[in-house]
Each structure stands twice: as C-alpha cells, then as structure tokens.
Design a protein around this motif. Structure first.
Motif, PDB file in Angstrom:
ATOM      1  N   TYR A 194     -24.756  15.400  47.600  1.00  0.00           N
ATOM      2  CA  TYR A 194     -25.836  14.409  47.725  1.00  0.00           C
ATOM      3  C   TYR A 194     -25.585  13.204  46.824  1.00  0.00           C
ATOM      4  N   LEU A 195     -24.891  13.416  45.736  1.00  0.00           N
ATOM      5  CA  LEU A 195     -24.700  12.351  44.739  1.00  0.00           C
ATOM      6  C   LEU A 195     -23.423  11.552  44.950  1.00  0.00           C
ATOM      7  N   GLU A 196     -22.665  11.926  45.998  1.00  0.00           N
ATOM      8  CA  GLU A 196     -21.389  11.259  46.246  1.00  0.00           C
ATOM      9  C   GLU A 196     -21.600   9.751  46.363  1.00  0.00           C
ATOM     10  N   ASN A 197     -20.664   9.002  45.831  1.00  0.00           N
ATOM     11  CA  ASN A 197     -20.698   7.530  45.891  1.00  0.00           C
ATOM     12  C   ASN A 197     -21.805   6.890  45.072  1.00  0.00           C
ATOM     13  N   LYS A 198     -22.477   7.658  44.246  1.00  0.00           N
ATOM     14  CA  LYS A 198     -23.477   7.049  43.359  1.00  0.00           C
ATOM     15  C   LYS A 198     -22.838   6.787  41.986  1.00  0.00           C
ATOM     16  N   SER A 199     -23.280   5.722  41.343  1.00  0.00           N
ATOM     17  CA  SER A 199     -22.777   5.419  40.000  1.00  0.00           C
ATOM     18  C   SER A 199     -23.413   6.378  39.000  1.00  0.00           C
ATOM     19  N   GLU A 200     -22.870   6.406  37.784  1.00  0.00           N
ATOM     20  CA  GLU A 200     -23.416   7.297  36.760  1.00  0.00           C
ATOM     21  C   GLU A 200     -24.896   6.960  36.494  1.00  0.00           C
ATOM     22  N   ALA A 201     -25.197   5.666  36.459  1.00  0.00           N
ATOM     23  CA  ALA A 201     -26.583   5.256  36.200  1.00  0.00           C
ATOM     24  C   ALA A 201     -27.491   5.705  37.345  1.00  0.00           C
ATOM     25  N   GLU A 202     -27.015   5.582  38.578  1.00  0.00           N
ATOM     26  CA  GLU A 202     -27.827   6.012  39.732  1.00  0.00           C
ATOM     27  C   GLU A 202     -28.031   7.530  39.715  1.00  0.00           C
ATOM     28  N   ILE A 203     -26.993   8.243  39.284  1.00  0.00           N
ATOM     29  CA  ILE A 203     -27.115   9.713  39.220  1.00  0.00           C
ATOM     30  C   ILE A 203     -28.160  10.092  38.167  1.00  0.00           C
ATOM     31  N   CYS A 204     -28.118   9.430  37.016  1.00  0.00           N
ATOM     32  CA  CYS A 204     -29.120   9.701  35.979  1.00  0.00           C
ATOM     33  C   CYS A 204     -30.527   9.423  36.509  1.00  0.00           C
ATOM     34  N   GLU A 205     -30.662   8.308  37.215  1.00  0.00           N
ATOM     35  CA  GLU A 205     -31.972   7.950  37.777  1.00  0.00           C
ATOM     36  C   GLU A 205     -32.460   9.009  38.767  1.00  0.00           C
ATOM     37  N   ALA A 206     -31.520   9.476  39.608  1.00  0.00           N
ATOM     38  CA  ALA A 206     -31.892  10.472  40.619  1.00  0.00           C
ATOM     39  C   ALA A 206     -32.413  11.744  39.935  1.00  0.00           C
ATOM     40  N   TYR A 207     -31.736  12.182  38.892  1.00  0.00           N
ATOM     41  CA  TYR A 207     -32.183  13.407  38.203  1.00  0.00           C
ATOM     42  C   TYR A 207     -33.482  13.178  37.437  1.00  0.00           C
ATOM     43  N   GLU A 208     -33.621  11.982  36.866  1.00  0.00           N
ATOM     44  CA  GLU A 208     -34.866  11.718  36.131  1.00  0.00           C
ATOM     45  C   GLU A 208     -36.065  11.820  37.083  1.00  0.00           C
ATOM     46  N   ALA A 209     -35.845  11.372  38.316  1.00  0.00           N
ATOM     47  CA  ALA A 209     -36.951  11.379  39.288  1.00  0.00           C
ATOM     48  C   ALA A 209     -37.323  12.801  39.708  1.00  0.00           C
ATOM     49  N   VAL A 210     -36.357  13.725  39.756  1.00  0.00           N
ATOM     50  CA  VAL A 210     -36.681  15.054  40.312  1.00  0.00           C
ATOM     51  C   VAL A 210     -36.928  16.142  39.261  1.00  0.00           C
ATOM     52  N   TYR A 211     -36.521  15.878  38.023  1.00  0.00           N
ATOM     53  CA  TYR A 211     -36.844  16.864  36.967  1.00  0.00           C
ATOM     54  C   TYR A 211     -37.821  16.296  35.963  1.00  0.00           C
TER      55      TYR A 211
END
Ligand code: GLU
Ligand code: MG
Length: 438
Positions: free
Chosen positions: A421-438
């Motif tokens: 699901y996180l493929e092609n996302k930048s490190e900052a975008e990945i951090c944002e994605a996890y912040e939103a779901v946890y």
C-alpha cells in the motif's frame, strides 16, 4: 440527550494492531457472553490502511468473537454524550476451539507454555508514548510542568476513565517529542497485561475525542524526530504469586529463570521484531540515538537497550523483589499487545528451556563498534526494514513453531499487503499515513 439504547462493542485487537468489533445491545450482555458476535476470517487481513492483503480464507468461513466479561469497560465522562462501552473477546471457531489468528488466544498459549515449562507467571505493564495531532505545545516544554499543564484537563479525565475501568493509572508526563506525552499504568498478571494495554490505548483515544483532540500512537511521526515507543515492563512470579525475578547474587540481579528468559528474548529479538515493531516506520524509530533500540543488547539503566533492567530505589515503599523488573523497548503501538507479548514470552520460555546464558549488559555506544567487535559480543543490529524483519522471522523454524501452523504465512501476507500500500510514497508521506491510522 437524544433517545438512545446503550450498546456495548465486542472487540478484538488484530494483526494490524487495530481494535475492531461489533456492537450489541447492553441488555443482551449475558447472552452475548455465551453466544458472542459473528466474525469473518478475512477481517484479519484488513491492513491498517483498510486494504485487504492476500487471504487464505477468501470470502469463506464464520467465527465467533466471545466477550470476556473481565475486560468490560464503561467510560462515562459525565458529559452529554452516551458512555463508551467495550469488551475484549477471544475469536473462536464455531466449534469452540481457539481460532489460529486470534491474537488473545495466541498470548494465552504463550503464557500457558511459560507456566507449564517453568512454573512461572508473567507480571507486567505496557508504558505508552503518544502525541496530540494539531496541538501546539510551545517549544521548550519537554518534561516541563508547563507541558503537563497544557494537557492537565485531558490527563485528569484520562485518569478518571482508567480508574473507572479498573486499571491503576500511574504517571502522566510531557515527553521529549513535539506534543508527545507518556501515560503509565500499574502492573497486573497474565493476559490482563495486554488487555490493559488495549484498554489504555482506547481510553487515550476516547478521552481525546471527548475533549476535541486527536491522539496518535504512530511509531514515528517525523523521520527526524523521536518515536512513540511502547515499553513492556515484565517480571516473573511463582505460581503462589511470589516475585521470582530478583536474585541479588545473579547477573545484574536477575534470578536464574529471569536471566534465561532475558537471554532468550535477546537471542530471538531480531526474529520477533517483525511482530513487536510491525510497521514500515518502526524501523526508522529503531535506529541509534533515538532512545529506542537498535541492537539486541541488554542495558542496565540504559535507554538505548532493547531490554533494560529497570532501576530500583531504596527509598520506595515497595520491596526490592517486588520492584525488580526489566523492560522490552523494541515495541510500538502498531503491534497488537497480544502478539507482541506472545512473541516475547515464547522467546523467553525458549531461553529457559535451552538454559541460555544471559549476556553482559552493554555500557557503551554500540554504533562505535565494528562488525567483529559486535560479533564477539554476540550482538546483532536489528533488521533495518520491515521487509527484512519479516524475512528474518520467516527464516527461523523454531520461532514460527511457537505459533499456530498457519500464523506465519498469514501474518507475512498481511504485512506485505501493508508494505504494498505504501509503494511509491515518500518517507514523509509514509509517516503521515501511519500518523493518520494509529
Ligand atoms: N521515545 C523513545 C522511544 O521511541 C523513548 C524515550 C524514553 O526513554 O522514554 O522508545
Ligand atoms: Mg518515555
């Protein structure tokens, strides 16, 4: 308040570390203790991002989630909104056996192994760090009273909710990170250790929602910042409830079984970290100089050790043997507390069964040692990515054998779905994605 009928939600903490469930009428509580609520096998493959990873179950099968009344929580904030009620359960086959992916049943099996093989019970508690999203605690508030005051109202509502839920709220403080706080609760025995971790996370979130805040337990909010750790404090007790961890003559004060348990945890750490720190960003948190854990080392009062022997104080009213505990620091809240604790307990029991020798505590910055020096101390760097942590787990037949036969494959498929699901996302975008779901 509008007309309403009180509902209770029966929940499970799953592979994603999410608390999912189904609500029923409060008036049916007694019936539901026997009947449970229906549950779907493939739910376990729903990732933290709501994508569905490869599932061996497809659209097939039916399970029941049976509430355990000992875990019932009613959070009444004395405000206008209805009380929040939830109860944690076990997922069983319709025939009554534990389901292979029920995290709570997996922990119960690990604790039963500890009792059967060593005559010991686990006593402990999870210490949690989290942050408020969109808060604006001023710069310079790390550990300060001003940082605490900024959330005093919140903290007091949280303590009331924890106490009403039967937990023992212990401390609350402004942590080092931006808008980061830490909440601790007192220790308990057995599966309740993980039940209480679920309850604490839920009450931190619920109290935040009730007070117009958003709390996040994401393992790492900002690639350049500190992480939100979960530190699991543990000690061992005899079947008569007496502390069995402390021996003033043992290595670092550890009794024989406690030293072997710790040795097992350290030996298998690189193979279980895929379970205790199971997000992609977990591996940026588990890097040196973030006060987390980067190596499988034992530390004595050292906050950069994977397992740390915690301090005892001569001033305490609590007896030394009662105080004595060690802390597992390579965990975070992307993990189900049941799975994290099960993996640690199995590694510990393996250490007892194999009578492993506890390594010396490290007392230096391990990043300054070269590979040979680390190898001489039998210290390994923990995996650098979730994918490599999953490979390390999958490569060890002993570790996989601690779990139900289907577990390892299904868990790996889940986590690879999350990585996909996180493929092609930048490190900052990945951090944002996890912040939103946890
Ligand atoms: N925030 C650190 C972590 O990621 C821990 C800091 C502390 O020792 O409390 O584990
Ligand atoms: Mg802390």
């Amino acid at each position: 308040m509008m007309n309403h009928e009180p509902l209770i939600i029966a929940v499970t903490s799953d592979f994603a570390g999410k608390v999912r469930g189904k609500a029923f009428a409060e008036t049916e509580f007694e019936k539901r203790l026997q009947r449970g609520v229906g549950w779907t096998p493939t739910n376990v493959q729903i990732t933290c991002f709501d994508s569905i990873a490869d599932s061996p179950y497809g659209a097939l099968g039916d399970l029941v989630l049976i509430p355990d009344p000992a875990t019932l929580v009613k959070a009444d904030f004395g405000d206008e909104a209805p009380s929040e009620q939830f109860v944690i359960g076990d997922i069983l086959q319709t025939t009554g056996e534990a389901w292979e992916c029920c995290t709570r049943s997996i922990l119960k099996a690990a604790l039963a192994r500890l009792e059967a093989k060593a005559g010991l019970r686990l006593f402990g508690t999870f210490e949690h760090e989290f942050h408020f999203v969109d808060a604006d605690c001023p710069l310079g508030s790390a550990y300060t009273s001003a940082g605490f005051r900024a959330q005093r109202q919140y903290a007091e509502a949280l303590f009331a909710a924890l106490r009403a839920a039967g937990l023992k709220p212990d401390t609350f403080m402004k942590e080092y990170g931006v808008d980061q706080y830490e909440a601790t609760i007192g220790p308990v025995e057995g599966v309740a250790i993980a039940d209480n971790a679920v309850t604490l996370r839920e009450l931190v979130r619920i109290t935040a929602e009730r007070t117009g805040r958003t709390a996040s337990f994401t393992p790492l909010r900002d690639p350049s910042g500190v992480g939100n750790g979960v530190h699991i404090h543990m000690s061992l007790r005899n079947s008569d409830g007496k502390p069995a961890t402390y021996d003033p003559d043992g290595p670092h004060g550890l009794s024989v079984p406690a030293a072997q348990f710790v040795a097992g945890v350290l030996k298998y750490l690189d193979r279980i970290v895929a379970i205790t720190a199971p997000s992609v960003v977990s591996y940026t948190r588990l890097t040196p100089h973030r006060w987390s854990a980067a190596f499988n080392n034992l530390g004595y009062r050292d906050r950069e050790a994977s397992v740390r022997i915690c301090p005892m104080s001569d001033l305490s009213d609590v007896d030394e043997a009662e105080q004595y505990n060690f802390e597992f620091r390579a965990a975070d809240a992307a993990a189900s507390p049941y799975l994290a604790l099960a993996a640690i307990v199995h590694a510990g029991v393996q250490g007892i069964e194999d009578q492993l020798v506890c390594p010396d505590a490290t007392e230096q910055d391990l990043t300054l040692l070269n590979d040979d020096a680390l190898a001489a101390k039998k210290i390994v760097r923990l995996p650098l990515t979730l994918a490599s942590a999953l490979d390390t787990f999958a490569g060890d037949a002993t570790v996989k054998g601690w779990f139900p036969p289907a577990f390892a494959g299904i868990y790996a498929a889940h986590k690879h779905g999350e990585i996909g699901y996180l493929e092609n996302k930048s490190e900052a975008e990945i951090c944002e994605a996890y912040e939103a779901v946890y």
